[in-house]
Design a protein around this motif. Structure first.
Motif, PDB file in Angstrom:
ATOM      1  N   ARG A  15       0.833  -1.209   0.000  1.00 52.37           N
ATOM      2  CA  ARG A  15       0.000   0.000   0.000  1.00 52.37           C
ATOM      3  C   ARG A  15       0.866   1.257   0.000  1.00 52.37           C
ATOM      4  O   ARG A  15       0.627   2.194  -0.757  1.00 52.37           O
ATOM      5  N   THR A  16       1.886   1.307   0.832  1.00 51.80           N
ATOM      6  CA  THR A  16       2.701   2.509   0.933  1.00 51.80           C
ATOM      7  C   THR A  16       3.623   2.700  -0.266  1.00 51.80           C
ATOM      8  O   THR A  16       3.999   3.837  -0.568  1.00 51.80           O
ATOM      9  N   ASP A  17       3.959   1.635  -0.963  1.00 52.77           N
ATOM     10  CA  ASP A  17       4.785   1.780  -2.176  1.00 52.77           C
ATOM     11  C   ASP A  17       4.057   2.565  -3.257  1.00 52.77           C
ATOM     12  O   ASP A  17       4.689   3.154  -4.130  1.00 52.77           O
ATOM     13  N   GLY A  18       2.741   2.606  -3.204  1.00 56.78           N
ATOM     14  CA  GLY A  18       1.963   3.306  -4.216  1.00 56.78           C
ATOM     15  C   GLY A  18       1.755   4.790  -3.949  1.00 56.78           C
ATOM     16  O   GLY A  18       1.214   5.502  -4.796  1.00 56.78           O
ATOM     17  N   TYR A  19       2.186   5.281  -2.793  1.00 53.07           N
ATOM     18  CA  TYR A  19       1.997   6.700  -2.491  1.00 53.07           C
ATOM     19  C   TYR A  19       2.889   7.560  -3.390  1.00 53.07           C
ATOM     20  O   TYR A  19       4.045   7.208  -3.662  1.00 53.07           O
ATOM     21  N   ARG A  22       6.626   8.443  -2.299  1.00 56.45           N
ATOM     22  CA  ARG A  22       7.544   7.353  -1.947  1.00 56.45           C
ATOM     23  C   ARG A  22       8.995   7.696  -2.295  1.00 56.45           C
ATOM     24  O   ARG A  22       9.918   7.396  -1.540  1.00 56.45           O
ATOM     25  N   ASP A  23       9.213   8.341  -3.431  1.00 60.73           N
ATOM     26  CA  ASP A  23      10.581   8.700  -3.838  1.00 60.73           C
ATOM     27  C   ASP A  23      11.232   9.671  -2.855  1.00 60.73           C
ATOM     28  O   ASP A  23      12.429   9.581  -2.595  1.00 60.73           O
ATOM     29  N   ILE A  24      10.440  10.556  -2.273  1.00 56.82           N
ATOM     30  CA  ILE A  24      10.984  11.500  -1.295  1.00 56.82           C
ATOM     31  C   ILE A  24      11.408  10.758  -0.030  1.00 56.82           C
ATOM     32  O   ILE A  24      12.478  11.023   0.519  1.00 56.82           O
ATOM     33  N   GLU A  26      12.385   7.750   0.233  1.00 51.40           N
ATOM     34  CA  GLU A  26      13.601   6.982  -0.040  1.00 51.40           C
ATOM     35  C   GLU A  26      14.838   7.872  -0.104  1.00 51.40           C
ATOM     36  O   GLU A  26      15.938   7.423   0.195  1.00 51.40           O
ATOM     37  N   ARG A  27      14.682   9.136  -0.488  1.00 49.73           N
ATOM     38  CA  ARG A  27      15.819  10.052  -0.604  1.00 49.73           C
ATOM     39  C   ARG A  27      16.229  10.679   0.713  1.00 49.73           C
ATOM     40  O   ARG A  27      17.379  11.083   0.877  1.00 49.73           O
ATOM     41  N   ARG A  28      15.299  10.810   1.625  1.00 47.97           N
ATOM     42  CA  ARG A  28      15.651  11.547   2.844  1.00 47.97           C
ATOM     43  C   ARG A  28      16.495  10.690   3.775  1.00 47.97           C
ATOM     44  O   ARG A  28      16.403   9.468   3.791  1.00 47.97           O
ATOM     45  N   GLU A  29      17.312  11.390   4.515  1.00 53.49           N
ATOM     46  CA  GLU A  29      18.204  10.726   5.460  1.00 53.49           C
ATOM     47  C   GLU A  29      17.592  10.832   6.847  1.00 53.49           C
ATOM     48  O   GLU A  29      17.345  11.925   7.333  1.00 53.49           O
ATOM     49  N   GLY A  30      17.316   9.713   7.467  1.00 59.68           N
ATOM     50  CA  GLY A  30      16.694   9.712   8.782  1.00 59.68           C
ATOM     51  C   GLY A  30      15.194   9.926   8.668  1.00 59.68           C
ATOM     52  O   GLY A  30      14.594   9.805   7.613  1.00 59.68           O
ATOM     53  N   GLY A  31      14.586  10.282   9.776  1.00 55.66           N
ATOM     54  CA  GLY A  31      13.148  10.447   9.812  1.00 55.66           C
ATOM     55  C   GLY A  31      12.657  11.814   9.385  1.00 55.66           C
ATOM     56  O   GLY A  31      11.483  12.003   9.139  1.00 55.66           O
ATOM     57  N   PHE A  32      13.558  12.785   9.288  1.00 54.36           N
ATOM     58  CA  PHE A  32      13.153  14.147   8.938  1.00 54.36           C
ATOM     59  C   PHE A  32      14.284  14.830   8.186  1.00 54.36           C
ATOM     60  O   PHE A  32      15.428  14.811   8.613  1.00 54.36           O
ATOM     61  N   ASP A  33      13.952  15.418   7.048  1.00 54.87           N
ATOM     62  CA  ASP A  33      14.916  16.190   6.275  1.00 54.87           C
ATOM     63  C   ASP A  33      14.247  17.512   5.924  1.00 54.87           C
ATOM     64  O   ASP A  33      13.340  17.551   5.094  1.00 54.87           O
ATOM     65  N   PRO A  38       8.931  20.409   2.605  1.00 51.73           N
ATOM     66  CA  PRO A  38       7.901  21.178   1.889  1.00 51.73           C
ATOM     67  C   PRO A  38       7.292  20.410   0.710  1.00 51.73           C
ATOM     68  O   PRO A  38       6.069  20.430   0.520  1.00 51.73           O
ATOM     69  N   GLU A  39       8.103  19.723  -0.056  1.00 52.30           N
ATOM     70  CA  GLU A  39       7.592  18.943  -1.184  1.00 52.30           C
ATOM     71  C   GLU A  39       6.806  17.739  -0.692  1.00 52.30           C
ATOM     72  O   GLU A  39       5.760  17.391  -1.258  1.00 52.30           O
ATOM     73  N   LEU A  40       7.257  17.111   0.355  1.00 54.72           N
ATOM     74  CA  LEU A  40       6.544  15.980   0.939  1.00 54.72           C
ATOM     75  C   LEU A  40       5.158  16.423   1.419  1.00 54.72           C
ATOM     76  O   LEU A  40       4.151  15.770   1.124  1.00 54.72           O
ATOM     77  N   LYS A  41       5.095  17.528   2.111  1.00 53.90           N
ATOM     78  CA  LYS A  41       3.819  18.063   2.597  1.00 53.90           C
ATOM     79  C   LYS A  41       2.895  18.409   1.431  1.00 53.90           C
ATOM     80  O   LYS A  41       1.709  18.095   1.462  1.00 53.90           O
TER      81      LYS A  41
END
Length: 52
Positions: A15-19, A22-24, A26-33, A38-41
């Protein structure tokens, strides 16, 4: 029993692979970047509420 833990993990992953963000994730380091947030939001709001 409804399902095993492994089955639950597989279903959740599928389910989450379809969001559209998802690419964001995978790119971020840790739980918060802060650079990517802003793009994720924006993508999450567009997905759930249909607005940007």
């Amino acid at each position: 029993m409804i399902r095993t833990l492994d089955e639950h993990v597989e279903r959740t992953q599928a389910r989450t692979d379809g969001y559209p963000w998802r690419d964001i994730i995978e790119r971020r380091e840790g739980g918060f970047d802060p650079k990517l947030e802003p793009e994720l939001k924006r993508r999450r709001i567009a997905h759930f509420f249909g607005a940007e």
